[in-house]
Motif scaffolding. Structure first.
Motif, PDB file in Angstrom:
ATOM      1  N   ALA A 608       1.414  -1.327   0.097  1.00 50.85           N
ATOM      2  CA  ALA A 608       0.046  -0.019   0.257  1.00 50.85           C
ATOM      3  C   ALA A 608       0.435   1.571   0.215  1.00 50.85           C
ATOM      4  CB  ALA A 608      -1.422   0.100   1.022  1.00 50.85           C
ATOM      5  N   GLN A 609       2.207   1.365   1.313  1.00 51.93           N
ATOM      6  CA  GLN A 609       2.679   2.149   0.906  1.00 51.93           C
ATOM      7  C   GLN A 609       3.904   2.275  -0.625  1.00 51.93           C
ATOM      8  OE1 GLN A 609       2.175   5.042   2.696  1.00 51.93           O
ATOM      9  NE2 GLN A 609       2.233   3.841   5.043  1.00 51.93           N
ATOM     10  N   ALA A 610       3.854   1.805  -0.414  1.00 56.06           N
ATOM     11  CA  ALA A 610       4.383   1.647  -2.360  1.00 56.06           C
ATOM     12  C   ALA A 610       3.658   2.120  -3.353  1.00 56.06           C
ATOM     13  CB  ALA A 610       4.896   0.142  -2.466  1.00 56.06           C
ATOM     14  N   ALA A 611       2.609   1.629  -3.530  1.00 56.16           N
ATOM     15  CA  ALA A 611       1.821   2.418  -4.067  1.00 56.16           C
ATOM     16  C   ALA A 611       1.065   3.149  -4.296  1.00 56.16           C
ATOM     17  CB  ALA A 611       0.233   1.035  -4.185  1.00 56.16           C
ATOM     18  N   ARG A 612       0.922   4.043  -3.178  1.00 63.66           N
ATOM     19  CA  ARG A 612       0.737   6.040  -2.118  1.00 63.66           C
ATOM     20  C   ARG A 612       2.059   6.628  -2.615  1.00 63.66           C
ATOM     21  NH1 ARG A 612       0.008   6.498   2.586  1.00 63.66           N
ATOM     22  NH2 ARG A 612      -0.978   8.478   2.243  1.00 63.66           N
ATOM     23  N   GLY A 613       3.964   6.192  -3.121  1.00 61.93           N
ATOM     24  CA  GLY A 613       4.789   6.698  -3.639  1.00 61.93           C
ATOM     25  C   GLY A 613       5.718   7.019  -2.656  1.00 61.93           C
TER      26      GLY A 613
END
Length: 691
Positions: A608-613
């Motif tokens: 999730a955090q990777a997808a949010r940048g």
């Protein structure tokens, strides 16, 4: 008249026989207290080092005391009426007077700041309290530092509990043992080769300084590994050959026995019976296990309080969470007395039966608002549960072990102890290979259930049949659970699992006695749908699961509902919503001590955090995820490294951060402590208690 200078120095403190090791925090605290408090009492069990600590603190304080620092050693005093006389002699009151002796002592000590160290007060406690109260009332400049296994009970008394030395390969216990061993055997030194054995000796002796010093001297006649083996009979092994040592410190047995002599007969009986507990106990457990004969259950709370005051028992926590424990050395002394009383078998049986009852209660109340309480309670009782299971496994009737290990299915499955539970269940089932009846059926089903998580998933394919037996025994009108399909999905055979599963949208039957199975079926439906990338349908089933759990106040399965909502959100590209659901899942999992679940959720947070940048945060969370999986001691559920999103986000993080920075940040996450790691994963929240 002020206390006089004797031999060019003020006071009578003896020189310290050897170097003082450790206790720097305690010394600093005592120094601060003596600046503000007039009576400080060091309490703690026998041999913990109260006397030596008080002497070191007095040496440190004496330079600022014009009236001197005076040691009054009371261990050899048997007649309380001679206490004032002993104080007078120790402080060098030599003038003859017709006035009351205590009044003369007050005048003798008055006139300048002065410290009186009263060492070993517990056996003349009442007289000590009277004399100290009189001295403090009449000598304004006086400070008293007392050592006692229980408080004096004087108004204004400040208590400081002296704990055993910290344990660990580089802590004070190892430092003390090493220093005393080198003094006894000059060739001895702490090395990488013997460090683990030294740490083990210190742990076996609870970090008690007296025990460590006695053990170190035994190295003159024993190699280290033989000393470690001999600690099973520690009271016979640890005998001091040194003449100057106080009588109560000649052996570890007499040091602990000194406390035993101060107890009433009922306190001694309770001490002996409490020795059957492992790791601690609460009041309810003590009342059930230890009552009988002259000891009524209603008396036990008051007796526990008395044993706590006498530093035999330690009290932790407040309110309903209060627990008691004994140092292993103190427990071993009680166990010897229990054997001498001929009560070992009877008290162990009551201990076993109490925890059988606790397991049944926990099973009955698991799916409800008390779930977190049961998770915490049984985690705290883990050592006692192990002991009760071993007692059941040794019993001639195999049904007791089948019942206890089977009743704990929810603890093994939901609280992160699947591997341990599987081992116990296998041992119980081996004792009854041709068994029948409800206990055997429950154990078979529980064993099949816990195999859904570890690597040997083939065993899970028979859990549906096992549940048919269990449903029949318990009269549960619920169809067999489709765990065969789930096990295939876990191994990546999602297409075949869908065929074997049947209609994934079919609602399970509901019944009051089958709530867990109903919720588990919904969770498996969500799992299978996610494995097939049917994320919208997965989210719909997971929402149903969350709704059903909310009705019951249930946390553990609700956490899986949040997990699958988050997973579906990631699959659908809704990273913000996925992050919120993952944090809710982690909060629930951490609160019920589900280490496996917490590790699985941490993987979602990475994605999730990777997808949010948030590349660095995601990489740090990846380190946390790896550490949580390592702590769980289990393979990753569903092999998330095989999933597309997991591989893709790790590849993206490496590309964005570079290999070196990626590895550095992952390592930072790995090295975080549990509380800091969970707080980071939850976005800075720090009030989530867990394992």
């Amino acid at each position: 008249m002020a206390a006089s200078v004797q031999g060019g120095r003020i006071g009578n403190l003896p020189a310290e026989a050897n170097a003082f090791v450790g206790r720097q925090l305690e010394l600093a605290e005592i120094a601060g207290l003596l600046g503000t408090e007039r009576l400080v009492t060091l309490t703690g069990p026998g041999g913990v080092g109260k006397s030596r600590l008080a002497l070191r603190a007095a040496h440190a304080a004496k330079a600022g005391l014009p009236g001197g620092a005076w040691l009054v050693e009371l261990s050899e005093l048997r007649d309380p009426d001679l206490l004032t006389n002993t104080v007078a002699q120790a402080t060098r009151l030599t003038e003859q007077t017709l006035q009351p002796l205590l009044q003369a002592v007050c005048e003798h000590l008055a006139g300048a700041p002065v410290l009186l160290v009263l060492d070993t007060c517990e056996h003349v406690l009442d007289e000590c309290a009277r004399v100290v109260q009189e001295l403090l009332a009449n000598v304004p400049e006086l400070r008293v530092l007392a050592t006692s296994r229980q408080p004096l009970g004087v108004p204004g008394e400040h208590l400081l509990t002296v704990a055993p030395l910290p344990l660990g390969e580089r802590d004070d216990a190892v430092s003390l043992f090493t220093a005393r061993a080198a003094a006894a055997v000059p060739s001895f030194a702490l090395t990488d080769a013997n460090r683990a054995d030294v740490a083990a000796v210190c742990a076996r002796l609870d970090g008690i300084p007296l025990a460590l010093e006695l053990a170190a001297v035994r190295l003159r006649g024993f190699p280290l590994h033989r000393l470690l083996e001999g600690l099973d009979s520690r009271f016979d092994l640890l005998v001091s050959p040194a003449r100057p040592r106080l009588a109560r410190h000649q052996t570890l047995r007499t040091a602990i026995g000194w406390s035993h002599e101060l107890c009433t007969p009922l306190e001694r009986l309770l001490w002996a019976r409490l020795s059957v507990f492992a790791g601690g106990w609460d009041v309810e457990a003590a009342e059930f296990v230890c009552h009988g004969g002259p000891l009524d259950a209603e008396e036990i709370l008051a007796l526990l309080a008395s044993l706590t005051e006498k530093s035999i028992v330690t009290r932790d926590g407040d309110g309903a969470a209060v627990r008691y424990r004994m140092l292993d050395t103190v427990r071993s002394f009680g166990a010897e007395w229990l054997a001498g009383l001929g009560e070992v078998e009877a008290v162990r049986r009551r201990h076993r039966d109490y925890f059988r009852w606790i397991a049944r209660q926990g099973e009955a109340e698991w799916l409800g608002p008390g779930q977190r309480m049961w998770a915490e309670r049984l985690t705290a009782e883990r050592a006692n549960l192990r002991l009760a299971i071993e007692e059941c496994l040794a019993a001639p009737e195999p049904e007791t072990a089948l019942e206890l290990t089977g009743s704990l299915w929810f603890f093994w499955f939901a609280c992160g102890f699947t591997e341990e539970g599987r081992g116990y269940l296998e041992r119980a089932l081996r004792r009854a290979p041709d068994g029948s009846g409800p206990e055997h059926t429950l154990a078979v089903w529980a064993h099949r259930l816990v195999t859904v998580v570890p690597e040997d998933l083939d065993a899970a394919e028979s859990v549906s049949a096992a549940y048919v037996w269990l449903a029949d025994e318990r009269q549960l009108p619920v169809p067999a659970l489709p765990l065969t399909g789930a096990s295939l999905a876990v191994r990546g055979e999602s297409a075949r699992s869908a065929v074997l599963y049947g209609r994934v949208g079919q609602a399970p039957a509901a019944d009051g006695g089958a709530e867990f199975f109903q919720l588990l079926t919904l969770a498996l439906q969500a799992y299978l749908l996610a494995s097939q990338a049917a994320f919208e349908r997965c989210a719909a089933v997971a929402e149903r699961l969350r709704t059903e759990c909310a009705k019951r106040g249930e946390l553990w399965m609700r956490g899986w509902g949040d997990f699958f909502v988050s997973l579906a959100g990631i699959g659908l590209g809704h990273s913000d919503e996925a992050l919120l659901s993952a944090r809710e899942a982690l909060t629930a999992k951490w609160r019920v001590h589900d280490r496996l679940g917490a590790a699985a959720v941490a993987d979602l947070l990475v994605a999730a955090q990777a997808a949010r940048g948030e590349e660095e945060l995601a990489a740090r969370l990846l380190g946390i995820s790896r550490r949580l999986w390592h702590a769980a001691g289990l393979p990753q559920l569903g092999r998330p490294d095989r999933t597309v999103f997991h591989r893709e986000y790790e590849r993206r993080l490496r590309a964005s951060l570079g290999d070196a920075r990626f590895a550095e940040v992952v390592r930072e996450g790995w090295e975080l402590g549990p509380d800091a790691a969970i707080a980071l994963a939850l976005g800075g929240v720090s009030d989530v208690s867990g394992p």
